[in-house]
Design an enzyme around this catalytic site. Structure first.
Site, PDB file in Angstrom:
ATOM      1  N   GLN A 122       0.861  -1.420  -0.107  1.00  8.97           N
ATOM      2  CA  GLN A 122       0.112   0.096   0.182  1.00  8.97           C
ATOM      3  C   GLN A 122       0.708   1.263  -0.166  1.00  8.97           C
ATOM      4  OE1 GLN A 122      -2.293   0.331   3.683  1.00  8.97           O
ATOM      5  NE2 GLN A 122      -3.891   1.585   2.729  1.00  8.97           N
ATOM      6  N   SER A 157       4.262  -1.587   4.509  1.00  8.07           N
ATOM      7  CA  SER A 157       4.203  -3.069   4.885  1.00  8.07           C
ATOM      8  C   SER A 157       4.276  -4.003   3.770  1.00  8.07           C
ATOM      9  CB  SER A 157       3.234  -3.477   5.727  1.00  8.07           C
ATOM     10  OG  SER A 157       2.876  -2.855   7.007  1.00  8.07           O
ATOM     11  N   GLU A 240      -9.634  -1.173   5.378  1.00 12.44           N
ATOM     12  CA  GLU A 240      -8.352  -1.500   5.889  1.00 12.44           C
ATOM     13  C   GLU A 240      -8.664  -1.438   7.486  1.00 12.44           C
ATOM     14  OE1 GLU A 240      -3.724  -0.003   6.512  1.00 12.44           O
ATOM     15  OE2 GLU A 240      -5.224   1.530   5.874  1.00 12.44           O
ATOM     16  N   GLU A 372      -5.271   9.147  17.114  1.00 12.88           N
ATOM     17  CA  GLU A 372      -5.837  10.484  17.474  1.00 12.88           C
ATOM     18  C   GLU A 372      -6.567  10.925  16.097  1.00 12.88           C
ATOM     19  OE1 GLU A 372      -2.133  10.031  19.753  1.00 12.88           O
ATOM     20  OE2 GLU A 372      -2.405   9.470  17.706  1.00 12.88           O
TER      21      GLU A 372
END
Length: 402
Positions: A122, A157, A240, A372
């Protein structure tokens, strides 16, 4: 259009699925068929994702039928897709392509994605655009029937194992930042792509930096319209967050490790910790059940902001559970077996010992959207609270200070 997951169960559909499973096992015996060939045959039979369109791994029926198909094939010893190694393509790329790709793109991308021939990564986050994904600076410039891409991505990743990537790039710097993006599928073997490892606190390097220098991407590999990349990327991100935050069976994931330790070590467990263990077990079970509902929404083509709450809960619970596991393990919990640099094939949230799980869980509140930012998403899009003030609203991306 993906099928509504809440559709009622039909005896006729169940009988048809049973017949398809029986036929698949008869023509492709699991003990005599290679994994890739079996998965290809399963895809062709419409049993990969039953809620996907006909001819693209599915049958256009409700996702609720998938559990029965999976159980029957598992009982027969049939291989399933390697979700640990193929998480990005199965949980993020596939539903995005199925929902927003063209018929030609579905035909070209979905089958090799499911069989594991193409592993995906990604290419979203950048050094200056992580939590604020709409601020990406990687540029894609049209050149005839292709695009020329230049930029840098980070925290990617599995890029070192990937054959394909999903990419968000800026195609119109003169538009406001959310409107000037376009979404592509990229061949990771294309000239101009450089991959560098990023070593983590665990000693592993499952993450990478990816540099793109004059990388050519065919316009046929563009998903949806030029300038519609934010909508496509949002679809991917919503998938995701549910994929990261859900999908475990009862006592799967971190809570399974803690429950196993508690049962196997009656002499070492502290009675005072029982309330904490039980509260975490209950929290994990609530999250699991909520995740099942969200996966059904995703299957119906309705990924929503609720996935942000799911991912928030997952990160908080994983860190709390791994912290308690480390505490209960005492001195043994401080041992760490191997700091050697590794380039793993899979993203392993629960592998190795309690020390590894504790350290790896620290990344859960960053990857897939920081906690956050996800709290902002939940506040604004789920609870309907007033949005934060945005100084960049209505301003062209090229005019924003950086």
């Amino acid at each position: 259009m993906l099928q509504d997951a809440s559709a009622p169960v039909s005896d006729d559909i169940t009988a048809d699925l049973d017949a398809r499973v029986t036929q698949l096992l008869a023509t492709h015996p699991p003990t005599e068929t290679s994994e890739s060939d079996f998965l290809g045959a399963r895809f062709d039979a419409g049993l990969a994702w039953v809620h996907f369109p006909v001819g693209h791994g599915g049958l256009g029926i409700a996702q609720t039928y998938q559990a029965g198909v999976d159980a029957a094939l598992d009982a027969a010893g049939a291989p399933g897709p390697a979700r640990g190694r193929n998480g990005i393509e199965l949980g993020m790329a596939a539903p995005t392509i199925a929902a927003l790709g063209t018929e030609e793109q579905r035909a070209r991308f979905l089958r090799p994605l499911y069989t594991g021939e193409h592993i995906y990564c990604q290419l979203f986050s950048e050094p200056g655009a992580g939590s604020d994904l709409a601020g990406v600076a990687t540029r894609a410039v049209r050149d005839g029937d292709s695009w020329v891409v230049n930029g840098q991505k980070v925290w990617t990743s599995g890029a070192h194992n990937a054959q394909r990537a999903i990419l968000v790039a800026r195609t119109d710097p003169g538009a406001v930042k959310h409107s000037g993006l376009t979404y592509f599928v990229v061949d990771m073997s294309a000239p101009g792509i450089e991959i560098r490892p990023l070593r983590q606190i665990t000693g592993e390097a499952e993450f990478n930096e990816v540099f793109l220098t004059d990388v050519r991407v065919s316009d046929a590999d563009r998903i949806s319209d030029v300038g519609n990349g934010w909508r496509v990327a949002t679809t991917t991100l919503n998938n995701e967050r549910v994929a990261i935050g859900s999908g475990n069976p009862r006592e799967g994931g971190m809570i399974g490790k803690l429950a196993q330790w508690w049962r196997q070590n009656p002499d070492d467990r502290e009675p005072a910790a029982l309330d904490r263990v039980m509260q975490l077990w209950i929290d994990a079970e609530v999250t699991r059940l909520a995740g099942e509902r969200l996966r059904q929404q995703l299957a119906a083509g309705q990924p929503g902001p609720e996935g942000s709450a799911m991912k928030l809960a997952f990160a908080r619970q994983a860190q709390a559970i791994s912290g308690l596991e480390l505490e209960l393990a005492g001195d043994e919990g401080l041992r760490y077996d191997d700091w050697t640099l590794r380039r793993p094939d899979t993203v392993d949230f629960t592998g190795r010992g309690p020390g590894y799980r504790y350290l790896r869980a620290k990344g859960n509140s960053i990857e897939g959207g920081t906690s956050e930012i996800l709290r902002n998403v939940v506040a604004e899009r789920v609870l309907g609270l007033p949005p934060e003030h945005r100084v960049d609203k209505g301003i062209a991306w090229k005019d924003l200070p950086r």
